[in-house]
Write a protein that holds these residues in place. Structure first.
Motif, mmCIF file in Angstrom:
data_model
loop_
_atom_site.group_PDB
_atom_site.id
_atom_site.type_symbol
_atom_site.label_atom_id
_atom_site.label_comp_id
_atom_site.label_asym_id
_atom_site.label_seq_id
_atom_site.Cartn_x
_atom_site.Cartn_y
_atom_site.Cartn_z
ATOM 1 N N THR A 122 0.840 -1.200 0.000
ATOM 2 C CA THR A 122 0.000 0.000 0.000
ATOM 3 C C THR A 122 0.873 1.247 0.000
ATOM 4 O O THR A 122 2.046 1.209 0.350
ATOM 5 N N SER A 123 0.255 2.348 -0.359
ATOM 6 C CA SER A 123 0.962 3.634 -0.362
ATOM 7 C C SER A 123 0.754 4.342 0.975
ATOM 8 O O SER A 123 -0.371 4.396 1.486
ATOM 9 N N PRO A 124 1.823 4.921 1.546
ATOM 10 C CA PRO A 124 1.685 5.658 2.812
ATOM 11 C C PRO A 124 1.289 7.116 2.620
ATOM 12 O O PRO A 124 1.286 7.886 3.582
ATOM 13 N N LEU A 125 0.951 7.502 1.394
ATOM 14 C CA LEU A 125 0.610 8.902 1.134
ATOM 15 C C LEU A 125 -0.757 9.241 1.715
ATOM 16 O O LEU A 125 -1.639 8.375 1.804
ATOM 17 N N PRO A 126 -0.977 10.505 2.097
ATOM 18 C CA PRO A 126 -2.296 10.927 2.601
ATOM 19 C C PRO A 126 -3.360 10.779 1.516
ATOM 20 O O PRO A 126 -3.068 10.877 0.327
ATOM 21 N N ASN A 127 -4.584 10.529 1.936
ATOM 22 C CA ASN A 127 -5.673 10.292 0.986
ATOM 23 C C ASN A 127 -6.276 11.576 0.431
ATOM 24 O O ASN A 127 -6.899 11.561 -0.628
ATOM 25 N N GLN A 128 -6.100 12.676 1.140
ATOM 26 C CA GLN A 128 -6.719 13.925 0.716
ATOM 27 C C GLN A 128 -5.669 15.004 0.494
ATOM 28 O O GLN A 128 -4.670 15.079 1.209
ATOM 29 N N ILE A 129 -5.929 15.823 -0.512
ATOM 30 C CA ILE A 129 -5.071 16.973 -0.801
ATOM 31 C C ILE A 129 -5.735 18.221 -0.220
ATOM 32 O O ILE A 129 -6.921 18.467 -0.464
ATOM 33 N N PRO A 130 -5.017 19.004 0.571
ATOM 34 C CA PRO A 130 -5.631 20.200 1.170
ATOM 35 C C PRO A 130 -5.930 21.259 0.111
ATOM 36 O O PRO A 130 -5.400 21.224 -1.007
ATOM 37 N N LYS A 131 -6.789 22.171 0.463
ATOM 38 C CA LYS A 131 -7.122 23.262 -0.436
ATOM 39 C C LYS A 131 -5.899 24.157 -0.607
ATOM 40 O O LYS A 131 -5.287 24.602 0.366
ATOM 41 N N LEU A 132 -5.559 24.399 -1.848
ATOM 42 C CA LEU A 132 -4.376 25.197 -2.144
ATOM 43 C C LEU A 132 -4.738 26.661 -2.333
ATOM 44 O O LEU A 132 -5.885 26.987 -2.688
ATOM 45 N N PRO A 133 -3.778 27.551 -2.124
ATOM 46 C CA PRO A 133 -4.029 28.974 -2.393
ATOM 47 C C PRO A 133 -4.214 29.193 -3.893
ATOM 48 O O PRO A 133 -3.882 28.327 -4.699
ATOM 49 N N PRO A 134 -4.767 30.334 -4.294
ATOM 50 C CA PRO A 134 -4.951 30.608 -5.725
ATOM 51 C C PRO A 134 -3.622 30.499 -6.476
ATOM 52 O O PRO A 134 -2.558 30.765 -5.914
#
Length: 314
Positions: A84-96
């Motif tokens: 499995t991948s240890p990466l987070p499942n969600q990407i946070p909201k980025l600035p413009p």
């Protein structure tokens, strides 16, 4: 398998595909150092998240790291090195997204004048180097990396043609230059030849006082000095200030404005501009065309002429 060994195997794999993979390889090695000398299956998701997040607010670097590691772990899972991948499942909201700064003609002239602020006895050619570099970037729309990779033999100033070898997507292209820019390059290369030429004609065109290639980070630092001396900045609340790379965007926008004013068929000429800038397709060029008041005005005038009913005389 050790994480470091897997990362090196993946880097070799990307190189075998013909990719340079320089910045991604550097990021992966930095990731391995942050995780420590551990087995691939021992990597903890919270440690990965800490590496991706870094310090300070969320920026585009977050997504860049996430995508690099995402490709790495797809490779690892596909070959059975991890389950499995240890990466987070969600990407946070980025600035413009960053909006390019389009310099006015007056601001470009002020930048050129402000290169005198770089005068130093240790490197007397430094102001001329920055002056000529800025002229080249605006006159050709070249990427800063392409300009810094130019060698003396790449500049056929008699024919007024530059050979860009270190282009994006591994493409080489020929870039013609106009008479005025050609004269400026002529003048600079005569002075450049007084500096050391460690590789003969293959020596870098823009060089340090010892004849070595200029580094992008150093150029960025010197440009900030020039920009401040020219008193050019965004509003105080802005997240970032005008960059040297924005000159490439400026060159594209100014070219479109000039075509509008000349009554040219802009849609027909856009593919030619894309080729000149070294873009893969016209979509990349369209992303460079930030809407400015001047460009909007010229486009509006064109639309008015198109929409105005034809006047018929008896």
């Amino acid at each position: 398998m050790r994480l470091h060994d897997l990362a090196e195997a993946y880097i070799d794999y990307e190189h075998a595909l013909g990719l340079r993979f320089r910045s991604d390889a550097k990021e992966l090695r930095s990731y391995c150092r942050a995780m420590g000398d551990i087995a691939t299956e021992e990597v903890k998701p919270e440690a990965v998240l800490a590496f991706i997040a870094g310090r300070g607010p969320v920026t585009a670097r977050w997504v860049q790291k996430y995508r690099i590691l995402g490709r790495f772990y797809r490779y690892a899972i596909g070959r059975g090195f991890v389950s499995t991948s240890p990466l987070p499942n969600q990407i946070p909201k980025l600035p413009p997204p960053l909006i390019p700064y389009i310099y006015s003609v007056d601001e470009l002239q002020r930048l050129l004048t402000a290169t005198n602020s770089l005068q130093t006895p240790q490197s007397p050619l430094q102001p001329a180097t920055m002056y000529t570099l800025l002229l080249l970037l605006y006159g050709t729309g070249m990427r800063i990396g392409e300009a810094l990779s130019l060698t003396i033999q790449d500049a056929d100033l008699q024919s007024r043609v530059l050979t860009v070898r270190n282009a994006k997507f591994f493409k080489m292209r020929l870039v013609p230059v106009g008479p005025r820019l050609g004269l400026a390059l002529d003048d600079y290369v005569l002075r450049r030849r007084r500096l050391p030429l460690p590789a003969g004609e293959a020596s870098t065109f823009f060089a340090t006082h010892r004849g070595h290639r200029l580094q992008y980070t150093w150029i960025g630092q010197q440009f900030r000095r020039v920009r401040k001396a020219a008193n050019i900045s965004r509003e105080s609340s802005a997240r970032y200030q005008p960059r040297i790379h924005d000159i490439r965007h400026t060159a594209a926008v100014h070219r479109i404005i000039a075509w509008y004013r000349a009554g040219a068929d802009v849609q027909r000429l856009l593919p030619q501009l894309a080729t000149y800038l070294g873009h893969v397709d016209i979509g990349s060029t369209q992303q460079y065309l930030s809407i400015t008041a001047e460009l909007l005005h010229e486009a509006s005038l064109r639309f008015e002429r198109y929409a105005q009913p034809e006047v018929r005389h008896a």
